[in-house]
Design a protein around this motif. Structure first.
Motif, PDB file in Angstrom:
ATOM      1  N   ILE A  41       9.854 -18.287  36.388  1.00  0.00           N
ATOM      2  CA  ILE A  41      10.002 -16.892  35.972  1.00  0.00           C
ATOM      3  C   ILE A  41      11.449 -16.485  36.180  1.00  0.00           C
ATOM      4  O   ILE A  41      11.936 -16.497  37.318  1.00  0.00           O
ATOM      5  N   PRO A  42      12.185 -16.141  35.138  1.00  0.00           N
ATOM      6  CA  PRO A  42      13.596 -15.768  35.285  1.00  0.00           C
ATOM      7  C   PRO A  42      13.770 -14.564  36.209  1.00  0.00           C
ATOM      8  O   PRO A  42      12.929 -13.657  36.248  1.00  0.00           O
ATOM      9  N   LEU A  43      14.872 -14.560  36.971  1.00  0.00           N
ATOM     10  CA  LEU A  43      15.157 -13.447  37.872  1.00  0.00           C
ATOM     11  C   LEU A  43      15.540 -12.198  37.098  1.00  0.00           C
ATOM     12  O   LEU A  43      15.291 -11.073  37.549  1.00  0.00           O
TER      13      LEU A  43
END
Length: 476
Positions: free
Chosen positions: A247-249
């Motif tokens: 999950i991208p920051l």
């Protein structure tokens, strides 16, 4: 395992009192036997009453005779992955889907997720012959994580919810359980245990947090779209799984998200291990895990190429404008971010998927023909013929491809005693073709007539079905 044969293609159909004699046909019975020329098939009510050489079979008085010289008789076709209520209710399934299915020789379908409040009345109406249509089985709503990928879904996050939801669905009379991609490991394995307790089959996607080998060991009886099968053939499967769940920051642009997916797909191909593929396929064979690859979906929707950038098809006239607009918007977005290198990658992924299907067929893993219609540019009815052609392009023989839409569905659903092949005593669900499909699989499109539960549907009837579907599309 529970599959309700009474609710599938054939059983519980109303009796037809007339008799049909199909004379001088070449019968391809789908058992693998040599086709038999100059055969007469007698149909009484909804079953095949007799079959044999035309000079030896007496035609009953008053029979409706169909001269089939130069034509080829096969069992009715089955689309084993379709969504009947995905194109708008209450009339979408009846006036959009059913006519297109019948006009393409499809006498049975496996609905793979939809609204029971629409499917149950539809099933009752079909059983009564109003409307006339293929019989079907269904899981009703999907079981998925939160938020679910598609509707209708029951969200399952733990063992308690898994047990309650599976029990509820069994009580509602579903034919099997369908699992989706974002289930947690806890929820997935709890569903597998609940299905075993309730003595009901479960099939569907291999969730992203589960390996294909684990799904086979858990008792999943069928895998759709080859979900996570290629990942299971990677020597870096664990790494690919972690990257898939990343999950991208920060919020990504569409281009950034697409770039990350492309890189993952490149790794998927680069780390393919023939040894792991052989081991996974052996497990599928050992655990009796059937595959419905839906190659037509992979080609048109999952792995489109720049060659398909200007999709245009004369079948669009049968698609309601609102549905077609959704298809075009999704396709345009895919094309917007697709580079020449990405297009080539898609072509390689499709080819590798097709190679896997051929390898599984050769190893004895059972294949089912399915389409996922009406997904974007997966046309109801006719896309099954596209799927059969892709299966042959993958490496199956025309007979093997045809069996994936006739004999194998009956075996999978435990209705082989009554369906799936052409034989005396079986239900009269048949397709008469103008040319031999064993010579060229594209000949399955050359339909002269269909016998559906003992009722003859001729070419004029098909033309009217198609006209009705076109009219419905134009007004919706």
């Amino acid at each position: 395992m529970i599959f309700s044969a009474c609710l599938f293609f054939y059983a519980c159909s109303p009796s037809n009192e007339y008799i049909i004699a199909i004379t001088h046909a070449t019968v391809i019975d789908m058992t693998g036997a040599t086709p038999l020329a100059d055969q007469t098939v007698i149909i009484k009510k909804d079953r095949i009453a007799n079959i044999g050489a035309s000079n030896a079979v007496a035609i009953p008085r008053g029979a409706q005779t169909l001269d089939a010289r130069g034509k080829f008789l096969i069992p009715g076709l089955a689309d084993m992955h379709i969504h009947l209520t995905a194109a708008g209710e209450p009339e979408g399934s009846r006036k959009f889907m059913l006519p297109l299915l019948l006009a393409n020789g499809i006498t049975g379908v496996r609905d793979m997720g939809g609204y029971l409040e629409s499917l149950n009345p539809l099933r009752k109406e079909i059983a009564e012959g109003k409307p006339f249509g293929p019989r079907f089985v269904t899981p009703g709503p999907y079981l998925d994580g939160s938020p679910p990928s598609f509707e209708p879904s029951l969200v399952v996050t733990n063992a308690v919810e898994a047990g309650e939801d599976v029990h509820q669905l069994v009580a509602l009379g579903v034919d099997f359980i369908k699992v989706q991609s974002i289930l947690s490991r806890e929820a997935y394995f709890a569903i597998a245990q609940a299905a075993q307790r309730e003595h009901i089959t479960f099939v569907g996607h291999v969730p992203d947090r589960v390996t294909a080998a684990e799904a086979a060991d858990a008792g999943q009886h069928g895998i759709e779209h080859l979900t996570n099968v290629l990942r299971g053939c990677s020597r870096d499967e664990a790494k690919l799984m972690r990257e898939q769940l990343y999950i991208p920051l920060k919020q990504e642009t569409a281009e950034q998200s697409h770039g990350r997916i492309v890189q993952w797909q490149r790794e998927l191909l680069a780390t393919y291990s023939p040894e792991k593929a052989v081991a996974l396929i052996a497990k599928f064979k050992e655990k009796d895990v059937w595959q419905t690859p839906t190659l037509v979906l992979l080609k048109n929707d999952a792995f489109p190429t720049l060659e398909d950038s200007a999709l245009s098809d004369n079948r669009e006239k049968y698609i309601p404008p609102r549905t077609l607009a959704i298809w075009k918007k999704a396709h345009a977005e895919q094309m917007r971010v697709l580079s020449p290198k990405g297009s080539e990658l898609h072509a390689q992924l499709l080819r590798k998927s097709m190679d896997m299907v051929a390898q599984m067929q050769k190893a004895g893993v059972k294949i089912l023909a399915g389409t996922d219609a009406p997904a974007p540019y997966v046309f109801p009815g006719s896309s099954l013929h596209d799927e059969l052609q892709l299966l042959v392009e993958a490496g199956l023989t025309p007979l093997e491809a045809l069996q994936s839409a006739t004999k194998s569905p009956a075996e999978f659903l435990h209705t082989a005693k009554d369906s799936g092949t052409v034989a005396k005593g079986k239900f009269a669900d048949l397709v008469l073709l103008d040319a031999n499909p064993l010579d060229d699989i594209r000949n399955t499109r050359k339909i002269r007539a269909v016998i559906l539960r003992g009722k003859l549907l001729d070419r004029a009837t098909f033309d009217q079905l198609l006209a009705d579907a076109k009219s419905f599309a134009a007004s919706h």
